[in-house]
Design an enzyme around this catalytic site. Structure first.
Site, mmCIF file in Angstrom:
data_model
loop_
_atom_site.group_PDB
_atom_site.id
_atom_site.type_symbol
_atom_site.label_atom_id
_atom_site.label_comp_id
_atom_site.label_asym_id
_atom_site.label_seq_id
_atom_site.Cartn_x
_atom_site.Cartn_y
_atom_site.Cartn_z
ATOM 1 N N SER A 218 41.431 41.104 48.999
ATOM 2 C CA SER A 218 42.405 41.704 49.913
ATOM 3 C C SER A 218 42.543 40.881 51.197
ATOM 4 C CB SER A 218 42.011 43.158 50.184
ATOM 5 O OG SER A 218 43.075 43.821 50.793
ATOM 6 N N HIS B 131 44.481 48.135 43.260
ATOM 7 C CA HIS B 131 44.155 47.042 44.172
ATOM 8 C C HIS B 131 42.807 46.436 43.774
ATOM 9 C CE1 HIS B 131 44.548 44.743 47.766
ATOM 10 N NE2 HIS B 131 43.791 45.465 48.563
ATOM 11 N N ASP C 199 43.540 40.004 44.575
ATOM 12 C CA ASP C 199 44.650 40.794 45.094
ATOM 13 C C ASP C 199 44.771 40.649 46.616
ATOM 14 O OD1 ASP C 199 46.873 42.180 44.281
ATOM 15 O OD2 ASP C 199 46.046 44.133 44.772
#
Ligand SMILES: *[C@@H]1O[C@H](CO)[C@@H](O)[C@H](O)[C@H]1NC(C)=O
Ligand SMILES: *[C@@H]1O[C@H](CO)[C@@H](O)[C@H](O)[C@H]1NC(C)=O
Ligand SMILES: *[C@@H]1O[C@H](CO)[C@@H](O)[C@H](O)[C@H]1NC(C)=O
Ligand SMILES: *[C@@H]1O[C@H](CO)[C@@H](O)[C@H](O)[C@H]1NC(C)=O
Ligand SMILES: *[C@@H]1O[C@H](CO)[C@@H](O)[C@H](O)[C@H]1NC(C)=O
Ligand SMILES: *[C@@H]1O[C@H](CO)[C@@H](O)[C@H](O)[C@H]1NC(C)=O
Length: 501
Positions: free
Chosen positions: A173, A278, A196
């Site tokens: 992330s 996610h 991601d």
């Protein structure tokens, strides 16, 4: 469709705002510390910053063991931690946090890395204090955390001749962009894996303000939540590495079922779903570390729609690659490469892709047939269930249809294929379809529709082998089934017609 997008966008916004707020207004005992954080972000001096970023070198598989901290400037810490310059160094970087604590995936990832690379230096970059803030502030800190990592690497290079090409940073992330900044400040890092990478405030940003192919020799990215709503997506949508892999199209992940939750349940579940999609990137990566002998492959394709048609199952000229840790470094290329695969809903995530091609001849009264086909594959180890044949614009008559079939199980060598045309009595939807068609054309509904499929050509993505399957009885009507047996290895190569001028 639009209404759904707006709902998704509102939920995302709510998610960001609610959790940004809860990060600040968290448990009372954390309040004072968090206020300090907020003040710091405006006047943070570098020394203070260093204290807030910790390099936790993992020493044993025991996760309760605190490990040891590498302290740039303190040479003793290198030896105390048993840092070994002759082996790989793997840095794991977390993202924005709502809880201020490591999430459970961190333990799974660290353990999987240690098991796979038992000799390697495994370092967890702990910037929790700077990540546990309003999202825009945490974004603002990524730059300086990246800078701090670069300082650490420079220092290790100087003190113990660390080889930068042995360094692999894995960032989840926001952590992916932290790794990107680190790679901007210190050139020559071996590999960065973006799990991601965060989308908000990075989508469309200039390449030096996010993870980009310039940040390491090899930058590979997994995109698992790239579903945009009103220009807003939790995971970044655009390709930002040398290879960008979009499992299941990069949006809806099996086993996370956003659709069901959106229509029925409360925001709490919605957050769970978002987290599931996610975080799926991390779990796919963990899977690749643990299941070395069952690798998942991704295939280069210009877009998810073409991939769903089964057009892109080629491995020629580096068009396929294994995903996650096992990904092969590709020659540095200027252009981005988007790759796709389908996965199962749980570990082991890998499955098997087949491209199938069949020419469907329209034989009798079938021009309005709009057939629904199912295939069942029979293999040397196992058989599949009935799998629906998904062709976006419907089955084309008098045309060669190409489609993708995905099986979760290894069925072994493919021996037989049965093709079934879902008949009028099979389901309500086709009853309705039938009623509708008979309403519009009474005469044609009296006749039996007949199509003909003589052979199915199959290419297995995982083995790259091609086969042709032939049928003895080739005509098919609603409710009927045709069986195809393997008749040839490879595909028929038609002699090219000579053009005479
Ligand atoms: C560093 O790793 C190498 C390769 O595994 C090993 O032979 C060597 O003993 C290690 N050095 C130290 C100081 O642990
Ligand atoms: C971070 O925030 C500070 C203060 O608001 C600002 O001066 C700085 O430019 C920001 N840095 C980045 C990288 O956005
Ligand atoms: C790379 O992309 C650019 C623009 O998208 C295109 O013009 C060019 O032909 C591509 N090059 C290769 C080798 O695919
Ligand atoms: C397919 O070809 C057959 C024979 O040439 C023809 O009768 C039929 O109308 C065609 N169907 C469609 C949908 O084009
Ligand atoms: C065949 O597949 C089914 C599920 O589709 C599974 O339950 C069964 O164990 C498999 N059999 C073998 C021999 O692998
Ligand atoms: C698959 O289709 C065949 C033929 O209609 C049917 O007999 C069978 O029960 C189906 N199997 C499954 C698992 O749905």
């Amino acid at each position: 469709m639009v209404e759904k997008s707006i709902r998704i966008a509102l939920c995302l916004l709510c998610f960001i705002l609610c959790h940004s707020f809860s990060a600040v207004a968290a448990a009372p005992d954390q309040n004072t510390q968090l206020k300090d954080d907020a003040e710091d972000s405006f006047s943070m001096d570098p020394v203070l910053l260093h204290d807030r970023i910790k390099y936790n070198m993992r020493k044993s598989l025991d996760l309760d063991d605190d490990g040891c901290y590498l302290q740039p400037g303190k040479k003793e810490s290198i030896e105390e931690c048993g840092f070994n310059t002759t082996v790989k160094t793997i840095l794991i970087i977390h993202g924005w946090t709502m809880s201020g604590m490591f999430e459970s995936w961190m333990h799974k990832l660290v353990a999987a890395v240690q098991r796979r690379e038992s000799e390697a230096n495994v370092v967890v970059v702990d910037w929790l204090g700077l990540a546990h803030q309003l999202y825009p502030d945490a974004v603002n800190h990524t730059h300086r955390v990246g800078q701090s990592i670069a300082t650490l690497l420079d220092w290790l290079q100087e003190e113990v001749q660390l080889q930068l090409e042995d360094v692999h940073m894995i960032g989840y992330s926001l952590g992916a962009h932290v790794a990107g900044y680190a790679g901007t400040f210190v050139k020559g890092i071996g590999r960065i894996t973006g799990l991601d990478p965060a989308g908000p405030m990075f989508e469309g940003a200039e390449s030096h303000k996010r993870l980009s192919p310039d940040d390491a020799d090899f930058v590979d990215v997994l995109h698992t939540y790239s579903r945009g709503a009103l220009g807003f997506s939790i995971g970044i949508q655009e390709p930002i590495g040398h290879i960008d892999i979009y499992p299941n199209g990069g949006d809806v992940q099996p086993g996370c079922s956003l659709g069901d939750v959106l229509s029925t349940a409360a925001a709490g579940n919605f957050v769970e779903v978002m987290k599931c999609e996610h975080e799926r990137a991390v779990h796919l990566f963990v899977d690749s570390l643990m299941n070395k002998d069952h690798m998942s492959y991704a295939f280069q394709c210009t877009g998810p729609d073409r991939f769903k048609k089964g057009i892109c199952l080629s491995c020629r000229k580096n068009r396929c690659n294994s995903i996650g840790y096992n990904a092969k470094k590709m020659r540095k290329r200027r252009n981005f490469s988007k790759m796709y695969l389908k996965t199962r809903a749980d570990t082991p995530f890998g499955g098997y892709h087949y491209q199938m091609k069949m020419h469907v001849f329209d034989r009798k009264s079938a021009d309005d047939a709009d057939p629904t086909f199912y295939v069942k594959l029979y293999g040397s180890h196992n058989d599949t269930d009935n799998l629906s044949v998904e062709i976006a614009d419907g089955v084309g008559l008098n045309l060669t249809n190409t489609f993708l079939v995905f099986t979760e199980e290894d069925i072994g060598d493919l021996l037989k294929i049965s093709l079934r045309w879902e008949g009028p009595s099979d389901s309500w939807s086709s009853v309705l379809k039938h009623l509708k068609s008979s309403f519009w054309s009474w005469s044609s509904s009296q006749n039996k529709k007949v199509l003909e499929v003589r052979r199915i050509r199959v290419k297995a993505g995982e083995t790259q082998k091609k086969f042709t399957f032939c049928a003895a009885k080739t005509e098919i009507s609603p409710g009927q089934e045709v069986t195809f047996l393997k008749c040839r290895d490879g595909w028929e190569v038609k002699p090219r017609k000579r053009l005479h001028y």
